[in-house]
Design a protein around this motif. Sequence first.
Motif, short mmCIF file in Angstrom:
data_model
loop_
_atom_site.label_atom_id
_atom_site.label_comp_id
_atom_site.label_asym_id
_atom_site.label_seq_id
_atom_site.Cartn_x
_atom_site.Cartn_y
_atom_site.Cartn_z
N VAL A 226 8.70 -13.06 8.62
CA VAL A 226 9.97 -12.15 8.39
C VAL A 226 9.60 -10.95 7.88
N LEU A 227 10.01 -9.84 8.41
CA LEU A 227 9.81 -8.51 7.86
C LEU A 227 10.92 -7.73 7.24
N GLU A 228 10.85 -7.25 6.04
CA GLU A 228 11.88 -6.57 5.45
C GLU A 228 11.73 -5.09 5.47
N VAL A 229 12.84 -4.40 5.71
CA VAL A 229 12.68 -3.11 5.83
C VAL A 229 13.82 -2.39 5.18
N GLN A 230 13.83 -1.10 4.99
CA GLN A 230 15.06 -0.43 4.36
C GLN A 230 15.20 1.08 5.27
N PRO A 231 15.99 1.29 6.15
CA PRO A 231 16.07 2.41 6.90
C PRO A 231 16.82 3.52 6.03
N ALA A 232 16.28 4.75 6.23
CA ALA A 232 16.91 5.63 5.26
C ALA A 232 17.10 7.12 6.33
N LYS A 233 18.00 8.09 6.02
CA LYS A 233 18.35 9.03 6.50
C LYS A 233 16.89 10.22 6.78
N THR A 234 17.28 10.71 8.05
CA THR A 234 16.17 11.90 8.13
C THR A 234 17.12 13.22 8.36
N SER A 235 16.40 14.46 8.64
CA SER A 235 17.20 15.52 8.99
C SER A 235 17.98 15.57 10.06
N ARG A 236 17.90 14.42 10.99
CA ARG A 236 18.93 14.34 12.06
C ARG A 236 19.72 13.14 11.86
N LYS A 243 11.84 3.83 4.82
CA LYS A 243 11.66 3.83 3.54
C LYS A 243 10.25 3.07 2.93
N ARG A 244 9.61 3.55 2.15
CA ARG A 244 8.25 3.05 1.45
C ARG A 244 8.88 1.95 0.52
N ILE A 245 8.70 0.64 0.85
CA ILE A 245 9.26 -0.33 -0.24
C ILE A 245 8.14 -1.41 -0.51
N GLY A 246 6.91 -1.40 0.12
CA GLY A 246 5.87 -2.41 0.31
C GLY A 246 4.77 -1.71 -0.49
N PRO A 247 3.76 -2.59 -0.73
CA PRO A 247 2.69 -2.15 -1.63
C PRO A 247 2.04 -1.25 -0.85
N ASP A 248 1.12 -0.43 -1.74
CA ASP A 248 0.57 1.07 -1.24
C ASP A 248 1.17 1.86 -0.39
N GLY A 249 2.60 1.94 -0.65
CA GLY A 249 3.48 2.72 0.29
C GLY A 249 3.56 2.30 1.48
N ARG A 250 3.27 1.06 1.73
CA ARG A 250 3.76 0.65 2.97
C ARG A 250 5.20 0.67 3.17
N ARG A 251 5.81 0.83 4.57
CA ARG A 251 7.09 0.88 4.72
C ARG A 251 7.74 -0.52 5.50
N TYR A 252 7.17 -1.54 4.72
CA TYR A 252 7.89 -2.76 4.85
C TYR A 252 7.35 -3.74 3.95
N ARG A 253 8.14 -4.77 3.60
CA ARG A 253 7.70 -5.78 3.14
C ARG A 253 7.43 -7.03 3.97
#
Length: 404
Positions: A226-236, A243-253
């Motif tokens: 199971v991958l955990e992610v947190q989408p975030a807004k961009t300039s568009r 969003k960076r939520i994982g270890p070492d700045g990874r973008r998933y758990r």
Amino acid sequence: MSDATSTVRISLNAPPEGDVEERDIRESLSAVVQTGPHLWLGCDETATLERVTRLEDGRYGDHRTYRIEDVLDLPGGGSGEVDVEGLAWAPPYLWLVGSHGRKRGKAKPEEGVEKAFAELADVDQDDNRYLLGRIPLEEDPQGGGLVPRRACADPRDPSATLTAARLKGKGRQSALMLAIADDEHLRRYLKIPGKDNGFDVEGLAASNGRLFLGLRGPVVRGWAVVLEVQPAKTSRPERLKLKRIGPDGRRYRKHLLDLDGLGVREITADGDDLLVLAGPTMAVRAPATLFRWRGAAKLEADSITGRDQLEHLLDLPHDVDGGEDHPEGICCLETEGSRTREVLVVYDSGGPRRQDGDAVVADVFPIAPGRGGSPMEALFPARDGGDGGGNEERDERNGGRGEE
């Protein structure tokens, strides 16, 4: 096999004009989620969303079909197959996810060796399958009920605008695929077709501002992912990043589960818990089992969960009619006045007992209650929880690449 306490008739008789047939919708159900009186259903053979409404007699009808391309621009453009495999309701947004996997052709022995071999050698990649997005639902003052919009006023703040958006990037250059491209457990499976134990998303849950992607494959040495992610807004406004939520700045758990060697076929939130439907990764006869993964929505790091830490809830019907009946979509069913915790199950490739004229027959099962609040306690919760993420400092490195 567990016994359903009741069944629900869901009438699906109003396909859009064009090449979508009623039969295509009824025979390819892959996801379901409840929003008040409505059920929303996804299909793995169309690029549409289906909405039905609970009627006075307990059935669901008043079928409405919405083309996804009308409210959300697709990665591959047009109306090509999205292969919707998961739906999740995080008010005021309906989230949806495609399989993110390659597909191999189907062999038909009766058509001869040469053609069968050619089909099995044909591996396709459809860009629209690499979709992870959200669509705002708005109350329709004329027709009544919630309807999908490309953009609409925020009912919590009429001066703000809600916008349909998807994860940036296209196909295998989507933000999700870039983020996991070098993953030590997943990278070797990214080119393998989904039904060959390759990378294949088949479930989506939303809880506490996070999204959980359940993978049918790969199953790694018996461990489901199971991958955990947190989408975030961009300039568009119409694009999202991770969003960076994982270890070492990874973008998933990343979460590994022992599901008795099975993969994740669906996942849905129940308070702070996640309900996980486990089933076979490849084309084999195997059980379909529903587990409760307690406290999963509150995890703050990668995890590995043994079989003894998962609560077995149900053994669902599977392959009961000559290879048919595949449980594909589940959601917690909230019925006014009911004190019983229940889950609704819809089936792909339903056998004869799943068909009733222009309707499909879904099962309802009681389950033991979980912890935390009900997802239906409020139609629109606090403003910060609506987009699955929040504002993040602009950062386009690594998995943030690929904005269109």
